[in-house]
Design an enzyme around this catalytic site. Structure first.
Site, PDB file in Angstrom:
ATOM      1  N   SER A 247      -4.879 -13.210  -0.069  1.00 25.24           N
ATOM      2  CA  SER A 247      -4.786 -12.711  -1.441  1.00 25.24           C
ATOM      3  C   SER A 247      -4.696 -13.900  -2.388  1.00 25.24           C
ATOM      4  CB  SER A 247      -3.544 -11.835  -1.601  1.00 25.24           C
ATOM      5  OG  SER A 247      -2.364 -12.617  -1.391  1.00 25.24           O
TER       6      SER A 247
ATOM      7  N   ASP B 133      -8.698 -10.474  -0.385  1.00 27.93           N
ATOM      8  CA  ASP B 133      -8.262  -9.141  -0.808  1.00 27.93           C
ATOM      9  C   ASP B 133      -8.368  -8.985  -2.327  1.00 27.93           C
ATOM     10  OD1 ASP B 133      -7.382  -6.609  -0.093  1.00 27.93           O
ATOM     11  OD2 ASP B 133      -5.266  -7.150  -0.121  1.00 27.93           O
ATOM     12  N   HIS B 134      -7.701  -7.976  -2.866  1.00 27.04           N
ATOM     13  CA  HIS B 134      -7.788  -7.592  -4.281  1.00 27.04           C
ATOM     14  C   HIS B 134      -8.041  -8.751  -5.251  1.00 27.04           C
ATOM     15  CE1 HIS B 134      -6.305  -3.413  -3.743  1.00 27.04           C
ATOM     16  NE2 HIS B 134      -5.669  -3.947  -2.715  1.00 27.04           N
TER      17      HIS B 134
ATOM     18  N   GLU C 208     -13.340  -1.548  -5.301  1.00 28.53           N
ATOM     19  CA  GLU C 208     -12.428  -0.419  -5.486  1.00 28.53           C
ATOM     20  C   GLU C 208     -12.776   0.334  -6.757  1.00 28.53           C
ATOM     21  OE1 GLU C 208      -7.613   0.532  -5.807  1.00 28.53           O
ATOM     22  OE2 GLU C 208      -8.337  -1.222  -4.712  1.00 28.53           O
TER      23      GLU C 208
ATOM     24  N   GLU D 129       1.562  -4.556  -5.801  1.00 25.54           N
ATOM     25  CA  GLU D 129       1.230  -5.517  -4.750  1.00 25.54           C
ATOM     26  C   GLU D 129       0.681  -6.785  -5.370  1.00 25.54           C
ATOM     27  OE1 GLU D 129      -0.619  -5.142  -0.422  1.00 25.54           O
ATOM     28  OE2 GLU D 129      -2.167  -4.912  -1.940  1.00 25.54           O
TER      29      GLU D 129
ATOM     30  N   HIS E 208       0.406   1.451  -2.890  1.00 25.45           N
ATOM     31  CA  HIS E 208       0.889   0.267  -2.193  1.00 25.45           C
ATOM     32  C   HIS E 208       2.403   0.383  -1.993  1.00 25.45           C
ATOM     33  CE1 HIS E 208      -2.774  -1.981  -3.895  1.00 25.45           C
ATOM     34  NE2 HIS E 208      -2.948  -1.859  -2.599  1.00 25.45           N
ATOM     35  N   GLY E 209       2.868  -0.064  -0.846  1.00 27.22           N
ATOM     36  CA  GLY E 209       4.302   0.002  -0.564  1.00 27.22           C
ATOM     37  C   GLY E 209       4.637   1.215   0.287  1.00 27.22           C
TER      38      GLY E 209
ATOM     39  N   HIS F 173      -6.685   1.832   1.213  1.00 23.60           N
ATOM     40  CA  HIS F 173      -5.625   0.932   0.766  1.00 23.60           C
ATOM     41  C   HIS F 173      -4.299   1.685   0.743  1.00 23.60           C
ATOM     42  CE1 HIS F 173      -7.753  -2.770  -0.562  1.00 23.60           C
ATOM     43  NE2 HIS F 173      -8.794  -1.941  -0.476  1.00 23.60           N
TER      44      HIS F 173
ATOM     45  N   SER G 197       0.359   1.670   4.540  1.00 19.96           N
ATOM     46  CA  SER G 197       1.723   1.606   5.057  1.00 19.96           C
ATOM     47  C   SER G 197       2.452   2.924   4.812  1.00 19.96           C
ATOM     48  CB  SER G 197       2.492   0.458   4.382  1.00 19.96           C
ATOM     49  OG  SER G 197       1.948  -0.789   4.740  1.00 19.96           O
TER      50      SER G 197
ATOM     51  N   ASN H 121      -5.613  -1.128   5.017  1.00 19.16           N
ATOM     52  CA  ASN H 121      -4.649  -2.172   4.692  1.00 19.16           C
ATOM     53  C   ASN H 121      -3.225  -1.675   4.957  1.00 19.16           C
ATOM     54  OD1 ASN H 121      -6.916  -3.462   3.762  1.00 19.16           O
ATOM     55  ND2 ASN H 121      -6.026  -4.069   1.806  1.00 19.16           N
TER      56      ASN H 121
ATOM     57  N   ASP I  97      -0.301  -3.938   4.475  1.00 19.00           N
ATOM     58  CA  ASP I  97       0.454  -5.139   4.108  1.00 19.00           C
ATOM     59  C   ASP I  97       1.967  -4.926   4.133  1.00 19.00           C
ATOM     60  OD1 ASP I  97       0.629  -7.886   3.026  1.00 19.00           O
ATOM     61  OD2 ASP I  97       1.386  -6.877   1.245  1.00 19.00           O
ATOM     62  N   THR I  98       2.440  -3.855   3.531  1.00 20.38           N
ATOM     63  CA  THR I  98       3.883  -3.643   3.414  1.00 20.38           C
ATOM     64  C   THR I  98       4.547  -3.476   4.777  1.00 20.38           C
ATOM     65  OG1 THR I  98       3.565  -2.598   1.253  1.00 20.38           O
ATOM     66  CG2 THR I  98       5.675  -2.225   2.350  1.00 20.38           C
TER      67      THR I  98
END
Length: 345
Positions: A5, A50-51, A115, A123, A167-168, A206, A209, A228, A230-231
């Protein structure tokens, strides 16, 4: 797949470095590191960024220039794929910028992920926690508009279409994922282009998590090829360290002295290579869990031979017989030169 990222690239260089090119430099450095060691792992590796929001395009430009430089030398790009996340911009501008960059990427066979529709949550410094809930769900018309524009350039692209993603990780009930909407996108585009494929679009999920097995399964069935997490992997990394500290706490209170003796050293416990490895092992377990849930586990047999040249270097390397021939020729020329010099004396 190794993803970098903008924040990760800056971290690779060092958080104290404030140069505007730091994130690009760190991302490129990671890519070169991965290329140097990947062959020892015996599996294919995809290098992905990534993003990238509109304000981070200079970072994207830096990586793309590194791709072009590498391509000139080795006939392939440094990175495998890049993501543009212009979902906060109007759709027309989002697609237009993606088209511009994809035209540069396609000749090098770099995959583009884009996206459309916004992923909620926060994020890497981008906060969408208070976004309009309607924007968390992409429409079939939006997805088709992307497909129509990018497919004219090349087939190597994927679309991160929002279906309530965040995200999260949040408490159950706070996030409403609707992976069934992805099938609607596929059906709409299939009809528009008259495709024989049941799933003509490559989709990306995306905010994976915290998703349930059922949500992930349905998303994959409806065309998701990448997710994805990530979290969850961040937590897994920390959890490995947390458990190690809890288990070895009495050995981590000083350099000397532990339950085994007042004069016993503790270096083998506080050595960063020890507890970082525990964090890595925990994250590996979490990634393996996701591979099982996504149905990608066991699809590739690990290669054990690492004697081959690094991918991308073959173009610059001569075969062994040529190197031997050059060596013999150099030896002959050297001998002739010495003999001539001796005769002159």
């Amino acid at each position: 797949m190794i993803q970098i990222s903008n924040g990760g690239g800056a971290f690779m260089v060092g958080k104290s470095v404030k140069d505007p090119n730091a994130a690009a430099a760190g991302s490129v450095a990671l890519a070169y590191h991965v290329r140097a060691v990947a062959k020892y792992y015996g599996i294919p590796v995809v290098l992905h960024s990534d993003h990238c929001a509109k304000n981070l395009l200079p970072w994207f430009d830096g990586m793309l220039q590194a791709d072009k430089d590498y391509f000139k030398m080795f006939g392939e790009p440094l990175f495998s794929s890049h993501m543009l996340d212009l979902s906060e911009e109007p759709d027309e501008e989002n697609i237009a910028i993606c088209v511009k960059y994809f035209k540069e990427m396609a000749p090098m066979k770099i995959w583009l992920e884009m996206e459309i529709g916004i992923t909620g949550g926060e994020e890497d410094g981008v906060n969408n926690e208070n976004i309009d809930p309607e924007k968390l769900y992409t429409t079939p018309e939006q997805v088709y508009a992307v497909y129509d524009a990018l497919s004219k350039i090349g087939p190597m692209f994927s679309i991160a279409a929002a279906f309530g993603n965040v995200h999260g990780v949040y408490k159950p009930g706070n996030v409403k994922l609707s992976p069934e909407r992805l099938l609607t996108h596929q059906e709409y585009t299939k009809e528009k282009i008259g495709s024989d494929l049941e799933r003509p679009i490559f989709l990306v999920m995306h905010g994976g998590s915290g998703s349930t097995d059922e949500e992930i399964k349905l998303a994959v069935e409806n065309g998701v090829i990448k997710m994805n997490i990530d979290t969850d992997t961040q937590w897994a990394y920390w959890d490995g360290l947390r458990k190690f500290e809890a288990e070895k706490r009495e050995y981590l209170q000083g350099q000397i002295g532990n339950p085994d003796g007042a004069e016993k050293p503790n270096k083998k416990y506080y050595d960063p290579r020890v507890w970082i490895r525990k964090a890595e092992e925990s994250m590996v377990d979490r990634v393996s869990e996701s591979m099982d849930r996504l149905g990608s586990a066991g699809k590739y047999i690990r290669q054990v031979d690492s004697s081959g040249s690094q991918v991308g270097l073959e173009k610059m390397m001569l075969p062994p017989f040529a190197l031997i021939s050059l060596g013999v020729l150099a030896g002959v020329i050297g001998s002739i030169t010495v003999n001539v010099l001796l005769k002159k004396k």
